[in-house]
Design a protein around this motif. Structure first.
Motif, short mmCIF file in Angstrom:
data_model
loop_
_atom_site.label_atom_id
_atom_site.label_comp_id
_atom_site.label_asym_id
_atom_site.label_seq_id
_atom_site.Cartn_x
_atom_site.Cartn_y
_atom_site.Cartn_z
N MET A 1 0.83 -1.17 0.00
CA MET A 1 0.00 0.00 0.00
C MET A 1 0.89 1.24 0.00
SD MET A 1 -3.34 0.39 2.40
CE MET A 1 -3.12 -1.08 3.30
N ALA A 2 0.68 2.09 -0.95
CA ALA A 2 1.48 3.31 -1.05
C ALA A 2 0.98 4.34 -0.04
CB ALA A 2 1.38 3.88 -2.46
N LYS A 3 1.91 4.99 0.61
CA LYS A 3 1.55 5.99 1.59
C LYS A 3 1.42 7.34 0.89
CE LYS A 3 2.81 7.56 6.14
NZ LYS A 3 3.76 7.45 7.21
N ARG A 4 0.31 8.00 1.12
CA ARG A 4 0.05 9.27 0.47
C ARG A 4 0.61 10.40 1.33
NH1 ARG A 4 -5.67 9.32 -0.59
NH2 ARG A 4 -5.83 9.20 1.64
N LYS A 5 1.15 11.41 0.68
CA LYS A 5 1.65 12.57 1.40
C LYS A 5 0.47 13.42 1.84
CE LYS A 5 6.02 12.65 -0.85
NZ LYS A 5 7.15 13.35 -1.26
N LYS A 6 0.67 14.11 2.96
CA LYS A 6 -0.39 14.98 3.46
C LYS A 6 -0.67 16.09 2.45
CE LYS A 6 -1.01 14.79 8.30
NZ LYS A 6 -0.87 15.34 9.58
N ASN A 7 -1.93 16.27 2.19
CA ASN A 7 -2.36 17.30 1.27
C ASN A 7 -3.38 18.16 2.01
OD1 ASN A 7 -3.37 18.87 -0.77
ND2 ASN A 7 -3.86 17.17 -2.14
N PRO A 8 -3.07 19.43 2.28
CA PRO A 8 -3.99 20.26 3.06
C PRO A 8 -5.37 20.38 2.40
CG PRO A 8 -1.98 21.49 2.50
CD PRO A 8 -1.87 20.14 1.90
N GLU A 9 -5.42 20.34 1.07
CA GLU A 9 -6.71 20.44 0.39
C GLU A 9 -7.53 19.18 0.62
OE1 GLU A 9 -5.75 21.10 -3.66
OE2 GLU A 9 -4.69 22.97 -3.25
N ARG A 10 -6.90 18.04 0.78
CA ARG A 10 -7.59 16.77 0.94
C ARG A 10 -8.11 16.58 2.35
NH1 ARG A 10 -9.41 12.14 0.04
NH2 ARG A 10 -8.49 10.13 0.38
N SER A 11 -7.57 17.27 3.34
CA SER A 11 -7.91 17.01 4.74
C SER A 11 -9.39 17.26 5.05
CB SER A 11 -7.03 17.84 5.66
OG SER A 11 -7.30 19.21 5.48
N MET A 12 -10.08 18.00 4.22
CA MET A 12 -11.49 18.27 4.49
C MET A 12 -12.41 17.47 3.57
SD MET A 12 -11.38 20.06 7.11
CE MET A 12 -13.08 20.54 7.30
N GLU A 13 -11.85 16.62 2.70
CA GLU A 13 -12.68 15.80 1.83
C GLU A 13 -13.38 14.73 2.64
OE1 GLU A 13 -10.86 14.12 -1.60
OE2 GLU A 13 -9.81 15.97 -2.06
N VAL A 14 -14.62 14.47 2.29
CA VAL A 14 -15.39 13.47 3.00
C VAL A 14 -15.34 12.13 2.29
CG1 VAL A 14 -17.69 12.87 3.84
CG2 VAL A 14 -16.89 15.22 4.00
N GLY A 15 -15.24 12.14 0.97
CA GLY A 15 -15.23 10.91 0.20
C GLY A 15 -13.92 10.15 0.33
N ASP B 1 -11.19 7.45 -1.68
CA ASP B 1 -10.82 6.82 -2.94
C ASP B 1 -10.72 5.31 -2.72
OD1 ASP B 1 -8.33 6.29 -1.78
OD2 ASP B 1 -7.32 7.92 -2.81
N HIS B 2 -10.38 4.59 -3.77
CA HIS B 2 -10.34 3.13 -3.70
C HIS B 2 -9.36 2.62 -2.65
CE1 HIS B 2 -10.68 -0.98 -5.03
NE2 HIS B 2 -9.37 -1.04 -5.19
N GLU B 3 -8.18 3.22 -2.59
CA GLU B 3 -7.16 2.79 -1.62
C GLU B 3 -7.61 3.09 -0.19
OE1 GLU B 3 -4.29 1.03 -1.92
OE2 GLU B 3 -4.99 0.71 -3.96
N ASP B 4 -8.28 4.23 0.01
CA ASP B 4 -8.79 4.56 1.34
C ASP B 4 -9.83 3.53 1.79
OD1 ASP B 4 -7.26 6.87 1.43
OD2 ASP B 4 -8.89 8.17 0.76
N LYS B 5 -10.72 3.14 0.88
CA LYS B 5 -11.74 2.16 1.22
C LYS B 5 -11.13 0.81 1.57
CE LYS B 5 -15.31 4.27 -1.62
NZ LYS B 5 -16.08 4.17 -2.86
N ARG B 6 -10.15 0.39 0.78
CA ARG B 6 -9.48 -0.88 1.07
C ARG B 6 -8.81 -0.84 2.43
NH1 ARG B 6 -5.59 -2.64 -3.49
NH2 ARG B 6 -4.99 -3.95 -1.76
N ALA B 7 -8.12 0.25 2.71
CA ALA B 7 -7.43 0.39 4.00
C ALA B 7 -8.44 0.44 5.14
CB ALA B 7 -6.56 1.64 4.01
N LEU B 8 -9.56 1.13 4.92
CA LEU B 8 -10.59 1.23 5.95
C LEU B 8 -11.13 -0.16 6.30
CD1 LEU B 8 -13.30 3.82 6.36
CD2 LEU B 8 -14.02 1.47 6.22
#
Length: 175
Positions: A1-15, A17-24
């Motif tokens: 699993m690739a680790k994503r870098k912190k993105n300030p714009e992404r921190s408020m996203e509610v949805g 992505d596919h990798e997030d769902k798998r990890a969840l």
């Protein structure tokens, strides 16, 4: 699993992505199984330690089980936050509640199977305990998120105290 870098714009996203769902889902399933196994082992071992003293048995089981529960849920939240940085806090709360509820369900099923296989006479709590632990998962994950996301010790302590006070008030109101 690739680790994503912190993105300030992404921190408020509610949805997610596919990798997030798998990890969840992996996180929830692994932590639920770990929680169910740990609680089952605690139940059985402490039953062997205090076989003739019901007061010590129940108090010790409750205390050690709640400690293990707290450690597993907060570790789950911290792990998911490290693996999938930038995911909205809402998903962390869902992970805490889902891990707690599924873990307790697995614990109850393990006790039932243990009773059926060996006629051990384990006292099975009612399934309404799942709701209690799901609420505990919400509190544990909320406090864990406060530690992870709130900057400034005073703000974090105040929020933590507020979450605990609300949880205690609701607990006494319900009971």
């Amino acid at each position: 699993m690739a680790k994503r870098k912190k993105n300030p714009e992404r921190s408020m996203e509610v949805g997610l992505d596919h990798e997030d769902k798998r990890a969840l889902w992996r996180t929830v399933m692994v932590s639920s199984i770990v929680l169910g196994v740990i609680l089952t082992v605690i139940y059985i071992l402490i039953g062997k330690l205090f076989p003739n003293n019901a007061n010590w048995l129940n108090a010790t089981r409750t205390g050690v089980s709640l400690l293990a529960f707290w450690l597993v849920i907060t570790s789950t939240i911290r792990t998911f936050d490290k693996v999938r940085e930038g995911v909205a806090f809402f998903w962390h709360l869902i992970i805490g509640v889902a891990s707690a509820a599924i873990g307790i369900l697995l614990f109850l099923l393990a006790l039932r199977v243990w009773n059926e296989l060996g006629h051990h006479g384990a006292t099975l709590p009612g399934y309404n305990i799942i709701g209690f632990y799901a609420a505990g998962g919400l509190v544990a994950s909320s406090i864990s998120m406060i530690h992870l996301r709130v900057e400034g010790e005073n703000n974090g302590n105040l929020l933590e105290l507020l979450v605990i006070a609300i949880a205690v008030a609701i607990f006494f109101w319900v009971t």
